[in-house]
Design an enzyme around this catalytic site. Sequence first.
Site, PDB file in Angstrom:
ATOM      1  N   SER A   7       0.824  -1.207   0.000  1.00 15.88           N
ATOM      2  CA  SER A   7       0.000   0.000   0.000  1.00 15.88           C
ATOM      3  C   SER A   7       0.861   1.261   0.000  1.00 15.88           C
ATOM      4  O   SER A   7       1.629   1.505   0.936  1.00 15.88           O
ATOM      5  CB  SER A   7      -0.909   0.014   1.227  1.00 15.88           C
ATOM      6  OG  SER A   7      -1.592   1.245   1.304  1.00 15.88           O
ATOM      7  N   HIS A  32      -1.002  -1.156  -4.372  1.00 10.99           N
ATOM      8  CA  HIS A  32      -2.305  -0.774  -3.834  1.00 10.99           C
ATOM      9  C   HIS A  32      -2.335   0.732  -3.585  1.00 10.99           C
ATOM     10  O   HIS A  32      -1.452   1.275  -2.917  1.00 10.99           O
ATOM     11  CB  HIS A  32      -2.550  -1.528  -2.523  1.00 10.99           C
ATOM     12  CG  HIS A  32      -3.944  -1.439  -2.007  1.00 10.99           C
ATOM     13  ND1 HIS A  32      -4.967  -2.211  -2.497  1.00 10.99           N
ATOM     14  CD2 HIS A  32      -4.489  -0.663  -1.039  1.00 10.99           C
ATOM     15  CE1 HIS A  32      -6.085  -1.931  -1.844  1.00 10.99           C
ATOM     16  NE2 HIS A  32      -5.827  -0.985  -0.957  1.00 10.99           N
ATOM     17  N   ASP A  34      -4.638   3.750  -2.077  1.00  3.95           N
ATOM     18  CA  ASP A  34      -5.787   4.120  -1.251  1.00  3.95           C
ATOM     19  C   ASP A  34      -6.155   5.582  -1.473  1.00  3.95           C
ATOM     20  O   ASP A  34      -5.418   6.480  -1.065  1.00  3.95           O
ATOM     21  CB  ASP A  34      -5.466   3.912   0.230  1.00  3.95           C
ATOM     22  CG  ASP A  34      -5.356   2.444   0.591  1.00  3.95           C
ATOM     23  OD1 ASP A  34      -6.336   1.707   0.364  1.00  3.95           O
ATOM     24  OD2 ASP A  34      -4.300   2.029   1.107  1.00  3.95           O
ATOM     25  N   MET A  36      -8.647   8.565  -0.544  1.00  2.00           N
ATOM     26  CA  MET A  36      -9.588   8.961   0.508  1.00  2.00           C
ATOM     27  C   MET A  36     -10.049  10.400   0.281  1.00  2.00           C
ATOM     28  O   MET A  36      -9.263  11.249  -0.131  1.00  2.00           O
ATOM     29  CB  MET A  36      -8.920   8.859   1.878  1.00  2.00           C
ATOM     30  CG  MET A  36      -8.279   7.517   2.175  1.00  2.00           C
ATOM     31  SD  MET A  36      -7.462   7.542   3.791  1.00  2.00           S
ATOM     32  CE  MET A  36      -6.588   5.980   3.737  1.00  2.00           C
ATOM     33  N   HIS A  65      -8.009   1.538  -4.801  1.00  3.89           N
ATOM     34  CA  HIS A  65      -9.037   1.344  -3.766  1.00  3.89           C
ATOM     35  C   HIS A  65      -9.622   2.707  -3.394  1.00  3.89           C
ATOM     36  O   HIS A  65      -8.960   3.524  -2.763  1.00  3.89           O
ATOM     37  CB  HIS A  65      -8.397   0.676  -2.541  1.00  3.89           C
ATOM     38  CG  HIS A  65      -9.300   0.548  -1.363  1.00  3.89           C
ATOM     39  ND1 HIS A  65      -8.823   0.356  -0.088  1.00  3.89           N
ATOM     40  CD2 HIS A  65     -10.657   0.590  -1.250  1.00  3.89           C
ATOM     41  CE1 HIS A  65      -9.840   0.281   0.749  1.00  3.89           C
ATOM     42  NE2 HIS A  65     -10.956   0.431   0.070  1.00  3.89           N
ATOM     43  N   MET A  67     -11.842   4.919  -1.237  1.00  5.88           N
ATOM     44  CA  MET A  67     -12.567   5.105   0.019  1.00  5.88           C
ATOM     45  C   MET A  67     -13.220   6.474  -0.058  1.00  5.88           C
ATOM     46  O   MET A  67     -12.881   7.405   0.676  1.00  5.88           O
ATOM     47  CB  MET A  67     -11.615   5.021   1.216  1.00  5.88           C
ATOM     48  CG  MET A  67     -10.950   3.679   1.361  1.00  5.88           C
ATOM     49  SD  MET A  67      -9.960   3.589   2.861  1.00  5.88           S
ATOM     50  CE  MET A  67      -8.408   3.032   2.186  1.00  5.88           C
ATOM     51  N   MET A 136     -11.870  -5.149   4.568  1.00  6.20           N
ATOM     52  CA  MET A 136     -11.093  -4.267   5.435  1.00  6.20           C
ATOM     53  C   MET A 136     -10.953  -4.927   6.811  1.00  6.20           C
ATOM     54  O   MET A 136     -11.953  -5.282   7.440  1.00  6.20           O
ATOM     55  CB  MET A 136     -11.781  -2.906   5.572  1.00  6.20           C
ATOM     56  CG  MET A 136     -11.814  -2.085   4.307  1.00  6.20           C
ATOM     57  SD  MET A 136     -10.168  -1.728   3.632  1.00  6.20           S
ATOM     58  CE  MET A 136      -9.421  -0.822   5.004  1.00  6.20           C
ATOM     59  N   ASP A 174      -6.991  -5.947   3.657  1.00  6.62           N
ATOM     60  CA  ASP A 174      -6.219  -4.717   3.854  1.00  6.62           C
ATOM     61  C   ASP A 174      -6.389  -4.255   5.299  1.00  6.62           C
ATOM     62  O   ASP A 174      -7.508  -4.047   5.760  1.00  6.62           O
ATOM     63  CB  ASP A 174      -6.728  -3.640   2.887  1.00  6.62           C
ATOM     64  CG  ASP A 174      -5.951  -2.333   2.988  1.00  6.62           C
ATOM     65  OD1 ASP A 174      -4.966  -2.276   3.744  1.00  6.62           O
ATOM     66  OD2 ASP A 174      -6.341  -1.374   2.302  1.00  6.62           O
TER      67      ASP A 174
END
Length: 216
Positions: A7, A32, A34, A36, A65, A67, A136, A174
């Site tokens: 990540s 990965h 993330d 947000m 990913h 979020m 998660m 994750d």
Amino acid sequence: MVLVSPSLLAADFLHLDRDIQMINRSEADWLHLDVMDGTFVPNISFGFPVLEAVAKVCEKPLDVHYMIDRPERYIQQTAKLGAMMMNVHLEATTHLHRTVQEIHQAGMKAGVTLNPSTPVSLLEDIIGEVEMVLLMSVNPGFGGQKFIENTIDKVKRLRRMIEEKGCQTLIEVDGGVQGETAPRLVAAGVDVLVSGSYVFKAQDPEKVIRDLRSLR
């Protein structure tokens, strides 16, 4: 063999190029990412300027990913990055089946992500349509959190559902993935391990990735 998707959230953002070159040299399968928005989760990470820069230098498939609220707004933009996988939270999109269809139409694989409190039973009518489910194992929004123990049983329940449906869907986890939790997750049926701090803060990140990948 388990797949490893380090990540980027745990990388050194002052030296991203250095850390991505490490990932390129390593045996990592994916990277990965993330994303947000400060609304769906209480933190803001990075957006498309960073994603576009990373996509130019990363040689590994991008495992994106989201979020964020209404991730379907960014399907075409994500596809333009050359992303391999687009993960969307079941809790963040109202018309999940339509979103999965649009991800496929854009040329990407579709992943559905579940928060820790969301039961895997809600996937029964979509599991055959997606290439991956991301569970998660911490509450999303921050790196370095403690692993939620119930995730092990949740993985087992999801694995049973996948087998009963005759699907090829991968299970990714994750959050809190490290030397103690990773073998237990793999034994429970996980196919893809996302690991942030455990990889990027290690003295020898490439060895950590290699060791995770060797789990059976």
